[in-house]
Motif scaffolding. Structure first.
Motif, PDB file in Angstrom:
ATOM      1  N   THR A  70      22.775 -68.579  83.569  1.00  0.00           N
ATOM      2  CA  THR A  70      21.854 -67.852  82.688  1.00  0.00           C
ATOM      3  C   THR A  70      21.032 -68.830  81.864  1.00  0.00           C
ATOM      4  O   THR A  70      19.809 -68.668  81.716  1.00  0.00           O
ATOM      5  N   GLN A 110      20.470 -60.740  82.276  1.00  0.00           N
ATOM      6  CA  GLN A 110      21.864 -60.299  82.501  1.00  0.00           C
ATOM      7  C   GLN A 110      22.232 -59.163  81.545  1.00  0.00           C
ATOM      8  O   GLN A 110      22.857 -58.200  81.940  1.00  0.00           O
ATOM      9  N   ASP A 186      19.068 -61.868  86.846  1.00  0.00           N
ATOM     10  CA  ASP A 186      20.381 -62.375  86.424  1.00  0.00           C
ATOM     11  C   ASP A 186      21.410 -61.257  86.601  1.00  0.00           C
ATOM     12  O   ASP A 186      21.459 -60.315  85.815  1.00  0.00           O
ATOM     13  N   GLU A 187      22.172 -61.359  87.644  1.00  0.00           N
ATOM     14  CA  GLU A 187      23.190 -60.367  88.021  1.00  0.00           C
ATOM     15  C   GLU A 187      22.619 -58.952  88.131  1.00  0.00           C
ATOM     16  O   GLU A 187      23.112 -58.016  87.481  1.00  0.00           O
TER      17      GLU A 187
END
Ligand code: ATP
Ligand code: MG
Length: 338
Positions: A70, A110, A186-187
């Protein structure tokens, strides 16, 4: 909400020809991160990371919890200033918080970032207008993305009333609304049901060639299905980067042997195989030993001799392709991260 989505950054063509694994391999390089460092007090979260991203590829950005993914994505997308090193997109330096430019960056962070008090349609339209899209075009794009992400029935619902997985999908759509040149996810698959995973994966795959995508995930199967290339980082450093096939091929040329016996291999077998260590990667899971070697025939024969010599019963022997998870565990170990 706090808007952590980035502003557009500048563009002009640039090619890259560095020979190392992190380089774009002579292909058109859209993003170049060089010797990135980020410290939080005594902790070095990103420790001299250099990566080149090829135009139009999907790059799976992998690593254990706390590896620095991240933090790196934030620096690459201009949300966070590095302590050292540089990021260029299309040959132009990315400066944290830069406001204007011609190429664009999209981010789906994220932590889900949506506005509580706007409807889904309004969120996407508003986000588009923040990137200077005319209101009508932003609304059209918003309507399209709601359909893409299966949220058309929620167009007039407030963002905060969506389920977690729906919010995640909206979070991705918000990063895409202005059709950025590079998208950082991010994810994006966190908390999605299997149907949504397929939907998101297929849509992202459909963007290949048109958009460059850097995506983190802890799901190695997802990374395998989604990515053209992957990199694995740990402790803020690059461990490996290459096509999915190249990275899998690091373990025994991409083939693993599983030898199952009638005992716990950690105690009954593994301690007696140390002479194989220099040429083999060995790992134990209950009664199964996994073996990867550049000379598998000799290595498997040696294990079988040991099995017989110790009076163990061979229950099963099979060969299988190495997975990204095998490589990931081999590179980063089995220990949990604090
Ligand atoms: N704002 C911050 N202040 C202090 N330490 C931080 C901060 N942000 C990140 N860190 C630390 O930096 C390291 C890298 O964090 P980062 O969030 O980049 O990891 P990650 O690879 O994204 O992990 P995850 O898979 O859990 O999302 C961790 O040790 C984390 O605790
Ligand atoms: Mg993270």
């Amino acid at each position: 909400m706090t808007d952590t989505r980035p502003s557009p950054v500048g563009a002009s063509a640039v090619a890259a020809t560095q020979p190392d694994a992190s380089a774009a391999g002579g292909r058109d390089c859209v993003l170049r991160a060089t010797d990135l460092v980020k410290r939080y007090g005594d902790l070095v979260a990103v420790d001299g990371l250099s990566i080149e991203v090829r135009r139009g590829e999907i790059l799976g950005f992998l690593g254990p919890n706390g590896a620095g993914k991240t933090t790196t994505l934030k620096m690459m997308s201009g949300l966070l200033a590095p302590d050292a090193g540089s990021v260029e997109i299309d040959g132009r330096p990315v400066r944290a918080g830069a406001l204007h430019g011609s190429a664009s960056v999209g981010v789906a962070p994220q932590e889900i970032v949506i506005w509580d008090s706007l409807t889904c349609l309004e969120q996407l339209q508003f986000a588009g207008m923040m990137y200077d899209m005319p209101a009508a075009a932003a609304r059209e794009r918003a309507t399209y993305l709601l359909e893409v992400f299966g949220l058309e029935g929620k167009a007039r619902k407030l963002g905060k009333t969506l389920s977690g997985g729906m919010q995640r999908r909206l979070n991705i759509a918000l990063g895409l609304v202005h059709e950025p040149e590079i998208l950082f996810l991010d994810e994006p698959q966190a908390g999605l049901d299997p149907q949504s995973r397929v939907l998101v994966r297929e849509y992202l795959r459909s963007l290949r060639g048109r958009m460059t995508i850097v995506v983190t995930t802890h799901d190695m199967e997802e990374a395998d299905k989604l990515s053209d290339r992957v990199c694995v980082i740990d402790h803020g450093r690059l461990l490996v980067m290459g096509t999915v096939a190249e990275v899998k091929g690091r373990l025994g040329g991409g083939e693993l042997f599983e030898i199952t016996v009638d005992a716990d291999v950690t105690e009954a077998l593994l301690p007696f195989l140390h002479r194989l260590r220099p040429t083999c990667t060995l790992s134990a899971d209950g009664s199964t030993l996994s073996l990867a070697s550049t000379q598998p025939a000799e290595a498997v024969a040696e294990v079988l001799r040991e099995v017989a010599g110790r009076g163990l019963l061979l229950v099963n022997l099979r060969a299988r392709g190495a997975t990204l998870e095998d490589v990931f565990i081999d590179l980063t170990g089995r220990k949990l991260r604090e």
